[in-house]
Design a protein around this motif. Sequence first.
Motif, PDB file in Angstrom:
ATOM      1  N   SER A  52       0.835  -1.206   0.000  1.00  0.00           N
ATOM      2  CA  SER A  52       0.000   0.000   0.000  1.00  0.00           C
ATOM      3  C   SER A  52       0.867   1.251   0.000  1.00  0.00           C
ATOM      4  N   TRP A  53       1.859   1.278   0.866  1.00  0.00           N
ATOM      5  CA  TRP A  53       2.734   2.449   0.926  1.00  0.00           C
ATOM      6  C   TRP A  53       3.559   2.589  -0.351  1.00  0.00           C
ATOM      7  N   GLY A  54       4.120   1.486  -0.805  1.00  0.00           N
ATOM      8  CA  GLY A  54       4.980   1.543  -1.988  1.00  0.00           C
ATOM      9  C   GLY A  54       4.249   1.952  -3.255  1.00  0.00           C
ATOM     10  N   SER A  55       2.946   1.642  -3.332  1.00  0.00           N
ATOM     11  CA  SER A  55       2.196   1.927  -4.564  1.00  0.00           C
ATOM     12  C   SER A  55       1.910   3.406  -4.761  1.00  0.00           C
ATOM     13  N   ILE A  56       1.881   4.190  -3.663  1.00  0.00           N
ATOM     14  CA  ILE A  56       1.548   5.616  -3.800  1.00  0.00           C
ATOM     15  C   ILE A  56       2.692   6.537  -3.385  1.00  0.00           C
ATOM     16  N   ALA A  57       3.756   5.979  -2.809  1.00  0.00           N
ATOM     17  CA  ALA A  57       4.910   6.809  -2.433  1.00  0.00           C
ATOM     18  C   ALA A  57       5.807   6.986  -3.647  1.00  0.00           C
ATOM     19  N   ASP A  58       5.293   7.633  -4.662  1.00  0.00           N
ATOM     20  CA  ASP A  58       5.992   7.783  -5.937  1.00  0.00           C
ATOM     21  C   ASP A  58       5.736   9.186  -6.475  1.00  0.00           C
ATOM     22  N   TRP A  59       6.800   9.941  -6.721  1.00  0.00           N
ATOM     23  CA  TRP A  59       6.658  11.314  -7.197  1.00  0.00           C
ATOM     24  C   TRP A  59       6.016  11.380  -8.584  1.00  0.00           C
ATOM     25  N   LYS A  60       6.050  10.271  -9.327  1.00  0.00           N
ATOM     26  CA  LYS A  60       5.431  10.287 -10.655  1.00  0.00           C
ATOM     27  C   LYS A  60       3.922  10.509 -10.569  1.00  0.00           C
ATOM     28  N   LEU A  61       3.343  10.231  -9.393  1.00  0.00           N
ATOM     29  CA  LEU A  61       1.901  10.438  -9.217  1.00  0.00           C
ATOM     30  C   LEU A  61       1.563  11.878  -8.845  1.00  0.00           C
ATOM     31  N   ALA A  62       2.581  12.694  -8.592  1.00  0.00           N
ATOM     32  CA  ALA A  62       2.332  14.068  -8.143  1.00  0.00           C
ATOM     33  C   ALA A  62       1.490  14.897  -9.122  1.00  0.00           C
ATOM     34  N   PRO A  63       1.651  14.734 -10.462  1.00  0.00           N
ATOM     35  CA  PRO A  63       0.795  15.528 -11.362  1.00  0.00           C
ATOM     36  C   PRO A  63      -0.689  15.182 -11.275  1.00  0.00           C
ATOM     37  N   LEU A  64      -1.003  14.001 -10.742  1.00  0.00           N
ATOM     38  CA  LEU A  64      -2.392  13.532 -10.722  1.00  0.00           C
ATOM     39  C   LEU A  64      -3.327  14.511 -10.004  1.00  0.00           C
TER      40      LEU A  64
END
Length: 435
Positions: A52-64
């Motif tokens: 759960s943590w690893g799936s959203i702890a990603d800067w690539k999702l920041a533009p979302l």
Amino acid sequence: MGHMEIAAILLTILFISLAMGLWVSLALLLMAVSGYWLIDNSQWGNITATISWGSIADWKLAPLPMFIWMGEILFRSGLSKNLFDGLSVWLNRIPGKLFHVNTLSCGIFAAVSGSSAATVATVGNITLPQLKRLGYRESFAIGGLGGSGTLGLLIPPSIMMIIYGVAAEVSVSRLFMAGVLPGILLIVLFMGYTAVYCWLNPEAVPQEASENAQDNKVKATLKLLPVVLLIIAVLGSIYTGLASPIEASGLGVLGALVLTRIEGSLDFATFCEGLMAAVRTTAMLLFIIVTASVLTNAMGFIGLPRALANVVADMDLSLGMLIVMLTLLFIVLGCFLDGISVILLTTATILPMVQAAGIDPLWFGIYLVLVVEMSQITPPVGFNLFVLQSLTGRDLLQIARYTLPFFLLMMLAIVLLWFFPEIATWLPTTMTEAQ
């Protein structure tokens, strides 16, 4: 217990959960936990927490969340109405007249929204009442809006592309570039069909000139400039390498705030409404991302991806038949799941098989977004159908029937993309070489 038996049990759990009205994210989590239980994995709690943590702890999702917020700001502004006024004077003399406003407005708004549902809701609130009042056939206006609204997924910046890029480890910037020409292709197909339909059914269009036909074209065009300049600023900064998608999304929000402030529709109340709507949408998407990632991990423990890949390999399908089978699979999944869940649920399983077959992950991403677009207008879980139902009060299946021709046009676009893959790959390749 064999792989196929486990798969059948998990699919049964999914369909029962959805039929009972359980949230998609919770249904996916229930499938994952059931999968761990079926293979007697007692560490499923620790695994779920880690994934759960690893799936959203990603800067690539920041533009979302930023692109979602940008769309929410424009949704509440008067700029969307300016699209109708600005485009209508130019379209009144071509076959189909103001029906084309649906397609072009959706295309333009998609380029500053990234969300299909937001595109349909924003454009529909403006165009449907106007077209009905002017005497245009309502059924075709609804169908055209439902089909054109799917452009929010393909024309960059696209939320779906960001999610696929993160899941498949493909450059989001290159995906944005790859979506431009397929997006234009869909706009051309939709406008071409509209023109032919209105030529064959002249009674669908009022014969007298629209009340906007005599407006000053320069004045009308000036109404389009703010949104067009915002598109150029956001996408141009990405394509030229001046900004990353994260930086460009921040620029988009700032530009939307400035434009709506100048236009006069931004106050503290609308600012808070847009911000909270973006927070709710982002939270919903991230919850789906988390649960889909947990489910994907559970599938890996069970061994379903490997079993599925072996089954397909044993079938010895040609590349063309593989794409046909995958298209059918995605369309069926799209009848029950939203597009984001389809992408997250299948990417980890399908992509290794696709790459082994020699298919470019960049091309596959555009193909996948196109198929997911089709699922936006397929019952019973077509998000665009729900939005149109709330706008018009029509029956869901009736709206699906109105959008069927546009579903078939998207199928044609997939065929063209297969025979001419350069439609998706030429621009990112050219831009990368130029840089």
